[in-house]
Design a protein around this motif. Structure first.
Motif, PDB file in Angstrom:
ATOM      1  N   GLY A 161       8.431   3.864   0.476  1.00  0.00           N
ATOM      2  CA  GLY A 161       7.266   3.648   1.326  1.00  0.00           C
ATOM      3  C   GLY A 161       5.970   4.028   0.631  1.00  0.00           C
ATOM      4  N   ASP A 162       5.998   5.173  -0.089  1.00  0.00           N
ATOM      5  CA  ASP A 162       4.809   5.626  -0.800  1.00  0.00           C
ATOM      6  C   ASP A 162       4.446   4.679  -1.935  1.00  0.00           C
ATOM      7  OD1 ASP A 162       4.522   7.799   0.826  1.00  0.00           O
ATOM      8  OD2 ASP A 162       5.623   9.177  -0.495  1.00  0.00           O
ATOM      9  N   ARG A 163       5.458   4.153  -2.628  1.00  0.00           N
ATOM     10  CA  ARG A 163       5.190   3.204  -3.720  1.00  0.00           C
ATOM     11  C   ARG A 163       4.590   1.911  -3.196  1.00  0.00           C
ATOM     12  NH1 ARG A 163      10.528   3.596  -7.717  1.00  0.00           N
ATOM     13  NH2 ARG A 163      10.199   5.783  -8.363  1.00  0.00           N
ATOM     14  N   LEU A 164       5.113   1.427  -2.075  1.00  0.00           N
ATOM     15  CA  LEU A 164       4.580   0.210  -1.467  1.00  0.00           C
ATOM     16  C   LEU A 164       3.142   0.433  -1.020  1.00  0.00           C
ATOM     17  CD1 LEU A 164       4.965  -2.663  -0.413  1.00  0.00           C
ATOM     18  CD2 LEU A 164       5.900  -1.691   1.702  1.00  0.00           C
ATOM     19  N   ARG A 165       2.880   1.583  -0.417  1.00  0.00           N
ATOM     20  CA  ARG A 165       1.529   1.908   0.037  1.00  0.00           C
ATOM     21  C   ARG A 165       0.568   1.979  -1.140  1.00  0.00           C
ATOM     22  NH1 ARG A 165      -1.487   6.678   1.327  1.00  0.00           N
ATOM     23  NH2 ARG A 165       0.162   7.957   0.427  1.00  0.00           N
ATOM     24  N   LEU A 166       1.018   2.585  -2.251  1.00  0.00           N
ATOM     25  CA  LEU A 166       0.180   2.688  -3.446  1.00  0.00           C
ATOM     26  C   LEU A 166      -0.086   1.306  -4.037  1.00  0.00           C
ATOM     27  CD1 LEU A 166      -1.269   4.404  -5.554  1.00  0.00           C
ATOM     28  CD2 LEU A 166       0.918   4.615  -6.782  1.00  0.00           C
ATOM     29  N   ALA A 167       0.957   0.451  -4.051  1.00  0.00           N
ATOM     30  CA  ALA A 167       0.798  -0.908  -4.591  1.00  0.00           C
ATOM     31  C   ALA A 167      -0.205  -1.710  -3.764  1.00  0.00           C
ATOM     32  CB  ALA A 167       2.151  -1.620  -4.616  1.00  0.00           C
ATOM     33  N   VAL A 168      -0.099  -1.591  -2.444  1.00  0.00           N
ATOM     34  CA  VAL A 168      -1.040  -2.290  -1.563  1.00  0.00           C
ATOM     35  C   VAL A 168      -2.451  -1.741  -1.758  1.00  0.00           C
ATOM     36  CG1 VAL A 168      -1.682  -2.715   0.851  1.00  0.00           C
ATOM     37  CG2 VAL A 168       0.708  -2.862   0.151  1.00  0.00           C
ATOM     38  N   GLY A 169      -2.560  -0.417  -1.962  1.00  0.00           N
ATOM     39  CA  GLY A 169      -3.861   0.193  -2.208  1.00  0.00           C
ATOM     40  C   GLY A 169      -4.501  -0.294  -3.493  1.00  0.00           C
ATOM     41  N   PHE A 210     -11.693 -11.770   3.304  1.00  0.00           N
ATOM     42  CA  PHE A 210     -10.432 -11.940   4.037  1.00  0.00           C
ATOM     43  C   PHE A 210      -9.278 -11.221   3.337  1.00  0.00           C
ATOM     44  CE2 PHE A 210      -6.494 -14.542   4.200  1.00  0.00           C
ATOM     45  CZ  PHE A 210      -6.085 -14.172   5.480  1.00  0.00           C
ATOM     46  N   ILE A 211      -9.163 -11.392   2.021  1.00  0.00           N
ATOM     47  CA  ILE A 211      -8.071 -10.763   1.261  1.00  0.00           C
ATOM     48  C   ILE A 211      -8.172  -9.237   1.321  1.00  0.00           C
ATOM     49  CG2 ILE A 211      -7.043 -10.472  -1.017  1.00  0.00           C
ATOM     50  CD1 ILE A 211      -6.466 -13.161   0.243  1.00  0.00           C
ATOM     51  N   ALA A 212      -9.388  -8.714   1.088  1.00  0.00           N
ATOM     52  CA  ALA A 212      -9.575  -7.265   1.086  1.00  0.00           C
ATOM     53  C   ALA A 212      -9.270  -6.679   2.459  1.00  0.00           C
ATOM     54  CB  ALA A 212     -11.004  -6.922   0.671  1.00  0.00           C
ATOM     55  N   SER A 213      -9.748  -7.333   3.514  1.00  0.00           N
ATOM     56  CA  SER A 213      -9.498  -6.839   4.878  1.00  0.00           C
ATOM     57  C   SER A 213      -8.007  -6.821   5.190  1.00  0.00           C
ATOM     58  CB  SER A 213     -10.227  -7.721   5.895  1.00  0.00           C
ATOM     59  OG  SER A 213     -11.616  -7.658   5.717  1.00  0.00           O
ATOM     60  N   SER A 214      -7.311  -7.868   4.796  1.00  0.00           N
ATOM     61  CA  SER A 214      -5.876  -7.959   5.082  1.00  0.00           C
ATOM     62  C   SER A 214      -5.099  -6.874   4.345  1.00  0.00           C
ATOM     63  CB  SER A 214      -5.350  -9.340   4.681  1.00  0.00           C
ATOM     64  OG  SER A 214      -6.010 -10.364   5.395  1.00  0.00           O
ATOM     65  N   LEU A 215      -5.453  -6.641   3.077  1.00  0.00           N
ATOM     66  CA  LEU A 215      -4.750  -5.630   2.289  1.00  0.00           C
ATOM     67  C   LEU A 215      -5.016  -4.211   2.809  1.00  0.00           C
ATOM     68  CD1 LEU A 215      -5.245  -7.117  -1.289  1.00  0.00           C
ATOM     69  CD2 LEU A 215      -3.062  -6.838  -0.077  1.00  0.00           C
ATOM     70  N   MET A 219      -5.876  -3.426   5.822  1.00  0.00           N
ATOM     71  CA  MET A 219      -5.215  -3.308   7.117  1.00  0.00           C
ATOM     72  C   MET A 219      -3.746  -2.912   6.908  1.00  0.00           C
ATOM     73  SD  MET A 219      -4.935  -6.059  10.235  1.00  0.00           S
ATOM     74  CE  MET A 219      -4.180  -7.310   9.179  1.00  0.00           C
ATOM     75  N   ALA A 220      -3.105  -3.560   5.934  1.00  0.00           N
ATOM     76  CA  ALA A 220      -1.714  -3.232   5.615  1.00  0.00           C
ATOM     77  C   ALA A 220      -1.600  -1.805   5.085  1.00  0.00           C
ATOM     78  CB  ALA A 220      -1.170  -4.223   4.577  1.00  0.00           C
ATOM     79  N   TYR A 221      -2.562  -1.388   4.245  1.00  0.00           N
ATOM     80  CA  TYR A 221      -2.560  -0.023   3.698  1.00  0.00           C
ATOM     81  C   TYR A 221      -2.694   1.002   4.827  1.00  0.00           C
ATOM     82  CZ  TYR A 221      -4.014   4.075   0.992  1.00  0.00           C
ATOM     83  OH  TYR A 221      -4.105   5.331   0.454  1.00  0.00           O
ATOM     84  N   LEU A 281      -5.034   4.892  11.629  1.00  0.00           N
ATOM     85  CA  LEU A 281      -5.763   3.888  12.406  1.00  0.00           C
ATOM     86  C   LEU A 281      -7.220   3.769  11.985  1.00  0.00           C
ATOM     87  CD1 LEU A 281      -4.366   4.481  16.024  1.00  0.00           C
ATOM     88  CD2 LEU A 281      -3.778   2.655  14.405  1.00  0.00           C
ATOM     89  N   PHE A 282      -7.779   4.824  11.378  1.00  0.00           N
ATOM     90  CA  PHE A 282      -9.175   4.768  10.939  1.00  0.00           C
ATOM     91  C   PHE A 282      -9.342   3.869   9.714  1.00  0.00           C
ATOM     92  CE2 PHE A 282      -9.061   8.972  13.107  1.00  0.00           C
ATOM     93  CZ  PHE A 282      -9.942   8.646  14.132  1.00  0.00           C
ATOM     94  N   LEU A 283      -8.253   3.606   9.009  1.00  0.00           N
ATOM     95  CA  LEU A 283      -8.289   2.661   7.892  1.00  0.00           C
ATOM     96  C   LEU A 283      -7.856   1.262   8.330  1.00  0.00           C
ATOM     97  CD1 LEU A 283      -6.760   4.832   5.012  1.00  0.00           C
ATOM     98  CD2 LEU A 283      -9.169   4.267   5.383  1.00  0.00           C
ATOM     99  N   ALA A 284      -6.942   1.198   9.271  1.00  0.00           N
ATOM    100  CA  ALA A 284      -6.417  -0.102   9.704  1.00  0.00           C
ATOM    101  C   ALA A 284      -7.313  -0.800  10.719  1.00  0.00           C
ATOM    102  CB  ALA A 284      -5.017   0.068  10.290  1.00  0.00           C
TER     103      ALA A 284
END
Length: 249
Positions: free
Chosen positions: A2-10, A174-179, A181-183, A190-193
């Motif tokens: 989960g942490d790796r996926l979060r870092l990759a999305v970040g 659009f791309i930045a907002s979507s990424l 939001m996923a992060y 919720l303050f980031l999403a």
């Protein structure tokens, strides 16, 4: 995992946001070349500066727990440098009246950030309450930043021209907002999403309008050289007419 996926999305969010923040470079290159702001507003860049200041503060270990939001700090720190540079260029080439408007908007923005940083740093003594306070203020600023293109959207609909809405700016928004939001969702933050739940649909709206009106083209100003040539031809034509009239008389 989960942490790796979060870092990759970040990391991907950082890349998309960098392209988004850098997109106005072309606009300000034109400002420098023409030595004028051509009447466009600096307010979106000032709001973006406030957003970057607040989220940089939000991601630092003072507010967040250690470096859990390090990707947020890096991209927003870079955003501060870019937005501040754009604002300085605007002030340098703006008229006296526009400079006053920028000052009237920029000073309250600096005050809002300073007051937020002081209150969160001295009145709250744990990360949770600091995150809630700073995150709430940043949420409002972020929604305002993503909502500012609505002015351009209205202009596009009225003029049926995409001149003031570059494709890459809408696309990277659009791309930045979507990424991000996923992060935020992966971080359970919720303050980031939440702000990106607004930014992502607005990015889609801009892309839809671009596709709808792109065939109408961009309204271009007449070329100065062409104007001079047409003026010269008119003078020559008038001279021929005068000579012809004098000959007949």
């Amino acid at each position: 995992m989960g942490d790796r996926l979060r870092l990759a999305v970040g990391v991907m969010g950082n890349a998309a946001s960098l392209l988004l923040y850098a997109a106005p470079i072309l606009t300000f290159s034109r400002v420098i070349r023409k030595k004028g702001t051509e009447g466009f507003s600096c307010i979106p860049y000032i709001i973006a500066l406030l957003n970057c200041l607040l989220y940089t503060w939000y991601g630092l270990p003072i507010v967040s727990y250690r470096w859990e939001n390090f990707p947020v700090v890096t991209i927003n720190g870079l955003g501060i440098l870019l937005e501040f540079s754009f604002i300085l260029i605007y002030i340098w080439f703006a008229s006296g009246r526009d400079k006053m408007k920028v000052a009237a908007t920029l000073i309250p923005v600096i005050l809002v950030f300073s007051i937020t940083a002081i209150i969160s740093g001295f009145l709250f003594h744990d990360h949770h309450h600091r995150k809630v306070f700073v995150g709430s203020v940043a949420l409002v600023a972020s929604v305002a930043m993503y909502g500012s293109p609505l002015v351009v959207v209205k202009q596009v609909i009225q003029t049926k021209s995409i001149e003031f809405m570059p494709f890459y700016l809408s696309f990277f928004s659009f791309i930045a907002s979507s990424l991000w939001m996923a992060y935020g969702l992966l971080s359970h933050d919720l303050f980031l999403a939440s702000p990106n739940l607004v930014g992502s649909p607005l990015g889609i709206l801009q892309l839809v309008l671009y596709c709808k009106y792109r065939k109408r083209g961009i309204i271009e100003e007449p070329n100065k050289w062409d104007l001079e040539q047409n003026e010269e031809k008119s003078k020559q034509l008038q001279l021929v007419i005068n000579n012809d009239a004098n000959g007949k008389s």
